[in-house]
Structure formats: structure tokens, C-alpha cells
Scaffold this motif. Structure first.
Motif, mmCIF file in Angstrom:
data_model
loop_
_atom_site.group_PDB
_atom_site.id
_atom_site.type_symbol
_atom_site.label_atom_id
_atom_site.label_comp_id
_atom_site.label_asym_id
_atom_site.label_seq_id
_atom_site.Cartn_x
_atom_site.Cartn_y
_atom_site.Cartn_z
ATOM 1 N N UNK A 87 0.858 -1.171 0.000
ATOM 2 C CA UNK A 87 0.000 0.000 0.000
ATOM 3 C C UNK A 87 0.907 1.236 0.000
ATOM 4 N N UNK A 88 0.349 2.350 -0.403
ATOM 5 C CA UNK A 88 1.112 3.610 -0.479
ATOM 6 C C UNK A 88 0.123 4.749 -0.326
ATOM 7 N N UNK A 89 0.484 5.763 0.459
ATOM 8 C CA UNK A 89 -0.376 6.946 0.515
ATOM 9 C C UNK A 89 0.174 7.990 -0.451
ATOM 10 N N UNK A 90 -0.754 8.775 -1.030
ATOM 11 C CA UNK A 90 -0.353 9.907 -1.865
ATOM 12 C C UNK A 90 -1.087 11.168 -1.390
ATOM 13 N N UNK A 91 -1.295 11.239 -0.078
ATOM 14 C CA UNK A 91 -2.052 12.354 0.503
ATOM 15 C C UNK A 91 -1.277 13.652 0.418
ATOM 16 N N UNK A 92 0.001 13.580 0.764
ATOM 17 C CA UNK A 92 0.879 14.740 0.712
ATOM 18 C C UNK A 92 2.318 14.233 0.669
ATOM 19 N N UNK A 93 3.232 15.070 0.143
ATOM 20 C CA UNK A 93 4.644 14.686 0.204
ATOM 21 C C UNK A 93 5.099 14.737 1.662
ATOM 22 N N UNK A 94 5.965 13.846 2.128
ATOM 23 C CA UNK A 94 6.553 12.722 1.395
ATOM 24 C C UNK A 94 5.608 11.520 1.327
ATOM 25 N N UNK A 95 5.518 10.935 0.142
ATOM 26 C CA UNK A 95 4.724 9.719 -0.015
ATOM 27 C C UNK A 95 5.456 8.571 0.661
ATOM 28 N N UNK A 96 4.742 7.622 1.199
ATOM 29 C CA UNK A 96 5.394 6.456 1.794
ATOM 30 C C UNK A 96 4.655 5.183 1.415
ATOM 31 N N UNK A 97 5.419 4.117 1.284
ATOM 32 C CA UNK A 97 4.878 2.788 1.047
ATOM 33 C C UNK A 97 4.794 2.034 2.366
ATOM 34 N N UNK A 98 3.863 1.092 2.425
ATOM 35 C CA UNK A 98 3.878 0.136 3.514
ATOM 36 C C UNK A 98 5.026 -0.839 3.310
ATOM 37 N N UNK A 99 5.321 -1.685 4.299
ATOM 38 C CA UNK A 99 6.464 -2.604 4.234
ATOM 39 C C UNK A 99 6.242 -3.800 3.309
ATOM 40 N N UNK A 100 5.014 -4.006 2.859
ATOM 41 C CA UNK A 100 4.752 -5.093 1.920
ATOM 42 C C UNK A 100 4.174 -6.330 2.579
ATOM 43 N N UNK A 101 3.366 -7.061 1.830
ATOM 44 C CA UNK A 101 2.819 -8.359 2.242
ATOM 45 C C UNK A 101 3.116 -9.356 1.143
ATOM 46 N N UNK A 102 3.862 -10.397 1.483
ATOM 47 C CA UNK A 102 4.198 -11.421 0.500
ATOM 48 C C UNK A 102 3.137 -12.508 0.500
#
Lengths: 106, 119
Positions: A87-102
């Protein structure tokens, strides 16, 4: 804004319903996107604005949520869905990704 | 057809400089943000920064501010990511991505550039 995901690993069988959750540390409205990443390939946008399916993505993928809590659901896992999901937010800079789910085979 | 084509794999030594590129086609380069995303070996995706080519407005992740420079050249529809002094920890795959207009989602991705830095 920090993003967390659970679980970090999801063993599943073909045909299973898979649910991945994502949480934001602050209210991000519906500025939440989901990506699929397979080894050796570029990531692929699956869902944007929390629940809108990107063109060409199979309808077994769906997204829901708003504010801080979000969900990605694969209704019936197919072999080609084995991948890591972010998942990733694009609400405002800085954008961040979640750590991932394999998602891999049980 | 929207395409983002990145430059080829690089093998460098610590301390060297590097500039990798991302040439776009199929849309108006100047009016969409372009982002750079890193994946270190065995790790997740990290947003590094973004640039709006029209006015070169650039935003950086705090983790990468001062470590890299993002630029764009509208005359050749190309975005760049550069380092002045590479470290071994800069090894990884770097993706350029177009940010769509809707909610700035990353809708089109380059194929990735593998950077390997030896110490």
C-alpha cells in the motif's frame, strides 16, 4: 505519515480469499493506492483512491477503507497473483509505502 | 502508448558519480509529476522524490534529501536521478514512475535500472 501492513506474509492456496490490511498513522482520506510487485518486474498499480480498480486489473481484486484503515481483497487467489503487495499513501509529500505483504503458496 | 524507458544497468565504485535517466513518450511530459522509487536487495519499495518537469519543482523524501538530485529536461522528455558520491548502500533497483492526476497514484512504471556499487 507512516504506513503499516499486516500480515507481512500470507501463505494461501489457489482459490482462497486473501485479505491484506493497511493502516496509516494519520487520516489520509482516500489517498491510498495498492501495487503488486513480482520479482524481476516493475511494480503494477492495482487500485487507486482506495477502491478504484486500475484499468485492466481483474475484478477479483478489490479495495476498501478510508481515513486510516484500508483493505485489499483477492476474492479467489490465482497462481499469477503470487507476489508482494504494497500500500502507499499519496495524501501529501513525502509519499510512503507500507512494508509489503508477500502472498505465497501454503 | 505511455512508455517510460530507463537507462541500462550500472556497475560503479564507491565515491564515483552517476546519473541515470528515464525517457518518456506517449503523454505530455511537462505536466505530470515523475517519481523515483528505490528497491534495495531483498527489501521493499521506497519513494525517493518527485519532480514536476514544467517548473522543476522537486520534493524529496527526508531519507534521500541531500543524497541525490532529481532533474528533468523537457527538450528530450527525460528525467534524471544523480549521485555525486556513491556508497555501497546505494546498490539497488531504481524505478521512475509517472504520477497520475487523480490522486497522484503511480500508474506507469519504467523497467528499472540496476545499480551496483562496490566498496
Amino acid at each position: 505519515i507512516l504506513m503499516t501492513q499486516s500480515p507481512s506474509s500470507q501463505p494461501a492456496s489457489v482459490g482462497d480469499r486473501v485479505i491484506i490490511t493497511c493502516r496509516a498513522s494519520h487520516n489520509i482520506g482516500d489517498y491510498l493506492n495498492w501495487y503488486q510487485h513480482k520479482a524481476g518486474k516493475a511494480p503494477k498499480l492495482l487500485i487507486y483512491s482506495a477502491s478504484i480498480l486500475q484499468s485492466g486489473v481483474p475484478s477479483r481484486f478489490s479495495g476498501s477503507g478510508s481515513g486510516t484503515d484500508f483493505t485489499l481483497t483477492i476474492s479467489s487467489l490465482q497462481p499469477e497473483d503470487l507476489a508482494t503487495y504494497y500500500c502507499q499513501h499519496s495524501y501529501t509529500f513525502p509519499f510512503t509505502f507500507g512494508p509489503g505483504t508477500k502472498v505465497d503458496l501454503k | 502508448e505511455v512508455q517510460l524507458v530507463q537507462s541500462g544497468a550500472e556497475v560503479k565504485k564507491s565515491g564515483e558519480s552517476l546519473k541515470i535517466s528515464c525517457q518518456v513518450s506517449g503523454y505530455s511530459f511537462s505536466t505530470y509529476w515523475i517519481a523515483w522509487v528505490r528497491q534495495m536487495p531483498g527489501k521493499g519499495l521506497e519513494w525517493m522524490g518527485s519532480i514536476y518537469p514544467y517548473d522543476s519543482d522537486s520534493r524529496y523524501s527526508p531519507s534521500f534529501q541531500g543524497e541525490v538530485t532529481i532533474s528533468a529536461d523537457m527538450s528530450v522528455n527525460t528525467a534524471y536521478l544523480q549521485w555525486t558520491s556513491l556508497k555501497a548502500s546505494d546498490s539497488g533497483i531504481y524505478y521512475c514512475v509517472r504520477q497520475a492526476d487523480t490522486v497522484k497514484e503511480f500508474d506507469y512504471w519504467g523497467q528499472g535500472t540496476q545499480v551496483t556499487v562496490s566498496s
